[in-house]
Design an enzyme around this catalytic site. Sequence first.
Site, mmCIF file in Angstrom:
data_model
loop_
_atom_site.group_PDB
_atom_site.id
_atom_site.type_symbol
_atom_site.label_atom_id
_atom_site.label_comp_id
_atom_site.label_asym_id
_atom_site.label_seq_id
_atom_site.Cartn_x
_atom_site.Cartn_y
_atom_site.Cartn_z
ATOM 1 N N LYS A 184 40.268 46.269 25.478
ATOM 2 C CA LYS A 184 39.239 45.712 26.184
ATOM 3 C C LYS A 184 38.121 46.498 26.670
ATOM 4 O O LYS A 184 37.804 46.810 27.999
ATOM 5 C CB LYS A 184 39.982 45.009 27.440
ATOM 6 C CG LYS A 184 41.076 43.948 27.222
ATOM 7 C CD LYS A 184 41.343 43.183 28.461
ATOM 8 C CE LYS A 184 42.618 42.403 28.230
ATOM 9 N NZ LYS A 184 43.657 43.027 27.816
HETATM 10 P P1 OMP Z 1 53.078 39.775 28.806
HETATM 11 O O1 OMP Z 1 52.306 39.576 30.275
HETATM 12 O O2 OMP Z 1 53.941 41.310 29.221
HETATM 13 O O3 OMP Z 1 53.531 38.876 28.044
HETATM 14 O O4 OMP Z 1 51.841 40.713 28.576
HETATM 15 C C1 OMP Z 1 50.564 40.162 28.238
HETATM 16 C C2 OMP Z 1 49.766 41.058 27.505
HETATM 17 O O5 OMP Z 1 48.484 40.396 27.230
HETATM 18 C C3 OMP Z 1 49.195 42.389 27.857
HETATM 19 O O6 OMP Z 1 48.991 43.419 27.173
HETATM 20 C C4 OMP Z 1 47.772 41.912 28.886
HETATM 21 O O7 OMP Z 1 47.029 43.072 29.171
HETATM 22 C C5 OMP Z 1 47.367 41.030 27.746
HETATM 23 N N1 OMP Z 1 46.461 40.207 28.381
HETATM 24 C C6 OMP Z 1 46.657 39.236 29.462
HETATM 25 O O8 OMP Z 1 47.852 39.307 29.743
HETATM 26 N N2 OMP Z 1 45.664 38.289 29.994
HETATM 27 C C7 OMP Z 1 44.266 38.315 29.518
HETATM 28 O O9 OMP Z 1 43.708 37.330 29.969
HETATM 29 C C8 OMP Z 1 44.132 38.867 28.186
HETATM 30 C C9 OMP Z 1 45.207 39.801 27.696
HETATM 31 C C10 OMP Z 1 44.853 40.144 26.402
HETATM 32 O O10 OMP Z 1 43.631 40.427 25.909
HETATM 33 O O11 OMP Z 1 45.511 40.292 25.442
#
Ligand code: OMP
Length: 273
Positions: free
Chosen positions: A97
């Site tokens: 990001k």
């Molecule tokens: P979990 O919540 O463990 O499934 O992880 C989610 C992953 O997606 C993490 O690495 C977050 O930083 C990323 N993420 C989000 O959770 N929300 C967003 O809006 C965007 C992302 C991303 O760009 O992947």
Amino acid sequence: MDFISKLQKIWEKNNSLLCIGLDPDIDKLPDSFKSSNNPLFEFNKAIIDATADLVCAFKPNSAFYEAHGAKGIEELKQTFDYIRSDYPDIPLILDFKRGDIGNTNNFYAQFAFDYLGVDAVTVQSWQGREAIQPFLDIKDKGIIVWCKASNEGSGEFQDLELNGKKLYLQIAENVSKEWNTNTNCLLVVGATYPSELKEVRNIVGDNMVLLVPGIGAQGGDTEAAVKASVNSKGDGVIINSARGIIYASGGQDFAEKARAKAIETRDLINLYR
Ligand code: OMP
């Protein structure tokens, strides 16, 4: 091969829209890794070996590696190198990001594509297209622009209305209609916002791929997220889960349990696509 072609091939080969987030938190790893010289990489390797036939991508988030300084970056690189050598069909997404002025973005792009050798990155949209151009110019790489975040407070700015249109919808419109001249742009929209996902899909049409994180640990409803985000062909999405899969068990059976959870998640996604 360019990122989108690689993705289309693996969607078909593995019959999966599931992406596993490789976000290893040292405090949550099974005890056996705590004495390892490369705990993040060794843990990732076990998860990768257990799930590589079930996914359409792996997405390590840089934060989990940067936290450990140079050693963490080394293990991030080891992780990408390992997937590239043993599972070359699987697209690699670096979730970092980033976003700055254009000149600085050139160097973020060098880190991701020349040093780590990934196929796609996540970027910020805040600075506008002109600043993101160094990323957009790399035609064969996926440039995944953050549009509507999965977190509870993401509406503070993203839902603000400007000339009657919410900011995240304006981002979706600009990225799909103006930034995507090399057909290498994707958008991130959280699984926790299914009606917003549907709105974004309607704006971008069938051809743009959406990265959809937020099922699993963040509680996004898989059925609602999948139905709202897939295109008319039943694909066009990368559905990400990290903690919900990689920590399915905290014991020695973590890899086996991660595989079982990945099968369950892949099958649930396939049921609704
Ligand atoms: P979990 O919540 O463990 O499934 O992880 C989610 C992953 O997606 C993490 O690495 C977050 O930083 C990323 N993420 C989000 O959770 N929300 C967003 O809006 C965007 C992302 C991303 O760009 O992947």
